[in-house]
Design an enzyme around this catalytic site. Structure first.
Site, PDB file in Angstrom:
ATOM      1  N   GLU A 232      -5.980  -8.792   9.693  1.00  0.00           N
ATOM      2  CA  GLU A 232      -5.060  -7.740   9.282  1.00  0.00           C
ATOM      3  C   GLU A 232      -3.722  -8.062   9.932  1.00  0.00           C
ATOM      4  O   GLU A 232      -3.637  -8.158  11.155  1.00  0.00           O
ATOM      5  CB  GLU A 232      -5.573  -6.376   9.744  1.00  0.00           C
ATOM      6  CG  GLU A 232      -4.682  -5.224   9.356  1.00  0.00           C
ATOM      7  CD  GLU A 232      -4.977  -3.981  10.164  1.00  0.00           C
ATOM      8  OE1 GLU A 232      -4.007  -3.331  10.583  1.00  0.00           O
ATOM      9  OE2 GLU A 232      -6.161  -3.678  10.387  1.00  0.00           O
ATOM     10  N   CYS A 269       0.097  -0.355  12.332  1.00  0.00           N
ATOM     11  CA  CYS A 269       0.139  -1.231  11.156  1.00  0.00           C
ATOM     12  C   CYS A 269       0.459  -0.454   9.894  1.00  0.00           C
ATOM     13  O   CYS A 269       0.844  -1.040   8.877  1.00  0.00           O
ATOM     14  CB  CYS A 269      -1.179  -1.972  11.005  1.00  0.00           C
ATOM     15  SG  CYS A 269      -2.626  -0.890  11.019  1.00  0.00           S
TER      16      CYS A 269
END
Length: 492
Positions: A232, A269
């Site tokens: 990720e 994120c």
């Protein structure tokens, strides 16, 4: 406290020991693995204030955030314990034999998911607990029956060491194979390289920068036996503001987004790094109100100096691009702090400058001002893969923009209506992943029960005697799990 980097010999020994552990760990019942995962959660909680204080000191995060993240971490462990104890996650498929079939005899075929093998997990800088030593990657890999080797993040190495010790206690209490979990340190690229390229490593979990994740991915695909890297990496999570609704709700929308942009000093994120809207008076009012709200957020100390330095560098690069204008004022901080800031640019300038679509990891968002709906569509179509995107507008207006939603579905892993991207619920229906460069494989999630699917592979058993089949596929279904048998779901 300083920890020495693991040597290549220590990495080799760890992978060999993990492989030995795998041979027995993969055979354990879901009930035994569930006991282990619950014991991990219990031991982490037993660390008490020592863990909280250590994590606060190493990361500059407030106590409430660490306590919340600890609950998320232990919740992950218990969620996967419940999943593997029930057992249906292995996705058993059964097609019984039809020896008299007109087109030719059909064999007996039975399929289920099996463990991949040793998994390497890289601790994340911005989540010292939930995406690190006992975080979602570790919990889902252990639940899948895979031994785990964690490379601690050097920014919170002592926190990682405490959690590692808790896992070791859980191993002892539940009688797990000794080396089913191992913990290494390493600041150097060489340590990570050795872990990813070792022939006994079967998968990698990573949360971090695009440069870091891409380098690990490249190493993995160049191996003699390529392996999956579930990384990720980079996402700016566009928020689209529909014009009619913005005119009426500009104040409420500004307050909502300001809270999301500045949450945790922007170190998530899912931070909303891009706001896209059609230029009109509603957008002007929104921009002024957002700037006022952003200014209220005092500079916060970032996780570590490396993140702070990178934020200041990327922010400066973005603000000096042609056509970019700062909106309002910001309160300056010191070199280790992140000042909250909003800037704007026209859509025509944005579409000509790819660097403006790159992540600025911190409390910053760029407003893209479009002259009309066609230009807004161009901006959305121009963008690359994202973890999330949000559309803010009233229901009747959203109904008019279904084409926009269809475009966004191609770009993201999670599409939010009238909400902010920050706040990732841990549940079976969560998709935390998206097309590149958000992740290296958009088919999988790092959050929720489906995260376990990253660390298994399907195997079919053809014409096996019942006595040789795994319990999950035996005719009598001794585990009483849900199975897809002859095109019907049944526990029979």
């Amino acid at each position: 406290m300083e920890y020495k980097d693991a040597t290549s010999k220590e990495v080799d020994a760890a992978l060999r020991e993990a492989h030995v552990a795998f041979l027995s760990f993969k055979k354990l019942s879901g009930k035994k693995k569930a006991e282990f995962l619950r014991a991990i959660a219990d031991e982490i909680e037993a660390l008490g204030q020592e863990l909280v204080s250590t994590a606060m000191r190493e990361t500059n995060l407030p106590e409430a955030r660490i306590i919340s993240e600890r609950a998320r971490t232990t919740g992950h462990c218990r969620m996967f314990a419940n999943l593997v104890e029930e057992g249906s996650w292995i996705d058993a498929r059964i097609d019984t034999a039809q020896p008299e079939r007109t087109s030719g005899p059909k064999p007996d075929l039975r399929k289920m998911s099996v463990s991949l093998g040793p998994v390497v997990v890289f601790g994340a800088a911005n989540f010292p607990l939930a995406y690190s030593t006992a975080g979602g990657d570790t919990a889902s890999a252990l639940a899948a029956g895979c031994p785990v080797i964690v490379k601690a993040h050097p920014a919170h190495a002592q926190t990682s060491e405490l959690v590692s010790n808790a896992i070791q206690k859980a191993i002892e209490k539940t009688g797990m194979p000794k080396n089913v979990f191992q913990h290494l340190h390493g600041k150097s690229f060489e340590t990570g390289q050795a872990l990813v390229t070792h022939p006994l490593t079967k998968a990698v979990g990573f949360t971090g920068s695009l440069a870091g994740g891409k380098s690990l991915f490249d190493l993995a695909v160049k191996r003699d036996e390529p392996i999956p890297v579930f990384a990720e990496m980079s996402s700016i999570n566009p928020v689209i503001l529909l014009p009619e609704s913005l005119e009426k709700d500009f104040e409420k929308t500004a307050v909502l987004l300001a809270g999301s942009i500045t949450l945790g000093v922007g170190q998530f994120c899912t931070n909303p790094g891009l706001i896209v809207a059609i230029e009109n008076e509603g957008l002007n009012k929104f921009t002024r109100r957002l700037s006022e709200e952003i200014k209220k957020a005092l500079p916060g100390t970032m996780l570590h100096q490396g993140i702070a330095d990178n934020y200041h560098k990327r922010l400066s690069q973005t603000l000096t691009q042609p056509g970019v204008a700062i909106e309002g004022e910001s309160v300056k901080g010191n070199s280790s702090q992140g000042e909250s800031l909003v800037a704007s640019v026209t859509a025509s300038q944005f579409l000509k400058n790819n660097s403006l679509a790159e992540e600025v990891f911190g409390p910053f968002s760029l407003i893209v001002k479009c002259k009309d709906l066609a230009e807004l569509h161009s901006v959305i179509s121009h963008g690359h893969g994202q973890l999330t995107s949000s559309v803010i507008g009233r229901d009747d207006e959203i109904e008019k923009h279904k084409n926009l939603l269809n475009v966004l579905i191609e770009k993201v892993g999670r599409l939010v209506i009238n909400g902010v991207p920050t706040g990732v619920e841990v549940c079976p229906s969560m998709q935390h992943g998206g097309p590149y460069p958000a992740t290296t494989d958009a088919r999988f999630t790092a959050v929720g029960t489906d995260a376990i699917k990253r660390f298994v592979r399907p195997v079919s058993f053809q014409n096996f005697p019942d006595s040789l089949l795994p319990d999950e596929l035996k005719e009598a279904n001794p585990l009483k799990i849900w199975r897809y048998r002859n095109y019907e779901w049944t526990r029979g």
